[in-house]
Design a protein around this motif. Structure first.
Motif, short mmCIF file in Angstrom:
data_model
loop_
_atom_site.label_atom_id
_atom_site.label_comp_id
_atom_site.label_asym_id
_atom_site.label_seq_id
_atom_site.Cartn_x
_atom_site.Cartn_y
_atom_site.Cartn_z
N LEU A 178 0.83 -1.21 0.00
CA LEU A 178 0.00 0.00 0.00
C LEU A 178 0.86 1.25 0.00
CD1 LEU A 178 -2.77 -1.10 2.53
CD2 LEU A 178 -3.03 -0.80 0.05
N LEU A 209 -0.86 5.50 -2.66
CA LEU A 209 -2.29 5.72 -2.60
C LEU A 209 -2.63 6.99 -1.82
CD1 LEU A 209 -3.33 2.06 -1.85
CD2 LEU A 209 -3.40 3.24 -4.05
N ASP A 210 -1.74 7.96 -1.86
CA ASP A 210 -1.94 9.17 -1.07
C ASP A 210 -2.94 10.13 -1.69
OD1 ASP A 210 -0.21 9.65 -3.16
OD2 ASP A 210 1.27 10.72 -1.98
N TYR A 218 -9.74 8.69 -2.51
CA TYR A 218 -10.59 8.24 -1.42
C TYR A 218 -10.69 6.73 -1.56
CZ TYR A 218 -14.63 8.34 1.71
OH TYR A 218 -15.49 8.15 2.75
N PHE A 219 -10.01 6.00 -0.71
CA PHE A 219 -9.92 4.56 -0.84
C PHE A 219 -10.58 3.85 0.33
CE2 PHE A 219 -6.26 6.28 -3.11
CZ PHE A 219 -6.43 5.68 -4.35
N THR A 220 -11.04 2.65 0.04
CA THR A 220 -11.64 1.78 1.06
C THR A 220 -11.07 0.39 0.89
OG1 THR A 220 -13.69 3.06 1.01
CG2 THR A 220 -13.79 0.86 1.98
N LEU A 221 -10.60 -0.20 1.97
CA LEU A 221 -10.12 -1.58 1.94
C LEU A 221 -11.32 -2.52 2.03
CD1 LEU A 221 -7.16 -1.30 4.48
CD2 LEU A 221 -7.04 -1.20 1.98
N SER A 232 -6.26 -1.71 8.13
CA SER A 232 -6.98 -0.44 8.20
C SER A 232 -6.57 0.33 9.46
CB SER A 232 -8.49 -0.69 8.20
OG SER A 232 -9.19 0.50 8.41
N THR A 285 -3.04 1.76 8.97
CA THR A 285 -2.81 2.72 7.88
C THR A 285 -3.75 3.91 7.90
OG1 THR A 285 -4.32 1.56 6.37
CG2 THR A 285 -1.97 0.90 6.33
N ILE A 344 -6.53 3.82 6.40
CA ILE A 344 -7.40 3.67 5.22
C ILE A 344 -8.69 3.00 5.69
CG2 ILE A 344 -7.66 2.64 2.92
CD1 ILE A 344 -4.58 2.57 2.75
N ARG A 345 -9.82 3.58 5.30
CA ARG A 345 -11.09 3.05 5.80
C ARG A 345 -11.30 1.60 5.36
NH1 ARG A 345 -11.15 6.79 2.90
NH2 ARG A 345 -11.71 8.52 4.16
#
Length: 189
Positions: free
Chosen positions: A85, A90-91, A94-97, A123, A126, A128-129
């Motif tokens: 990641l 991935l900065d 809007y990402f979702t795991l 999650s 990191t 990340i949602r």
């Protein structure tokens, strides 16, 4: 506590997750094979980012986590995914795991939902949602030994969104092994 830990090694000695020899949780030889890199490839319409090639060591560590629930093996997998990641940059966005689910039967046998548990930890580490929005909606056959076409047929219609699930942003699908990409393609659908 330290004395208890040392005494427990007499009864339950530590074995390498990769080759099962007595000693460290991951021996020097297996550590040489377990060095997360960054690989990017494609399956049909998806970008696939991975940390490791599938070696006997990788297989053993995945199985130690997946089938035996060994925390140290979980930690190695989580660190490998976080490495990817970070490398995937991935900065922006809007990402979702989204974990690729396993069957209820597999979850009962293992006593947990392996990929869901790892993805939650990723999650938390990191920021990340996380959205556990997929479920297995029909029975599928074991994929080992199937050709690419057979895997695609086997997986077609196997996943659905959970009732009430809403997914916002770009999904990053998390799975343990990618062979032909049939499972990822179905999860993306």
């Amino acid at each position: 506590m330290h004395i208890f830990s040392e005494l427990s090694q007499l009864v339950f000695p530590t074995r390498c997750y990769g080759c099962n020899i007595l000693g460290l949780e991951i021996c020097t030889n297996c550590r040489r094979e377990w060095i997360p890199h960054y690989y990017k490839t494609h399956t049909a319409s998806l970008n696939v980012h991975s940390a490791l090639t599938y070696t006997s060591t990788a297989s053993s560590i995945i199985l130690a986590s997946k089938e035996n629930g060994i925390q140290g093996a979980d930690d190695l997998l989580v660190a490998a995914v976080i490495h990817v990641l970070n490398k995937a940059r991935l900065d922006q966005g809007y990402f979702t795991l989204v974990p690729v689910p396993s069957s209820r039967q597999s979850q009962r046998r293992r006593g947990r939902s392996f990929i869901v548990d790892l993805t939650k930890t990723i999650s938390q580490n990191t920021g990340i949602r996380f959205n556990d929005c997929l479920e297995v909606s029909r029975r599928v056959s074991d994929q080992s030994g199937l050709t690419r076409v057979e895997r695609i047929t086997n997986m077609r219609g196997a996943f659905s969104l959970k009732s009430g699930a809403i997914l916002r942003g770009d999904a990053i699908l998390i799975d343990d092994v990618v062979t032909t990409g049939a499972t990822l393609e179905e999860a993306a659908r």
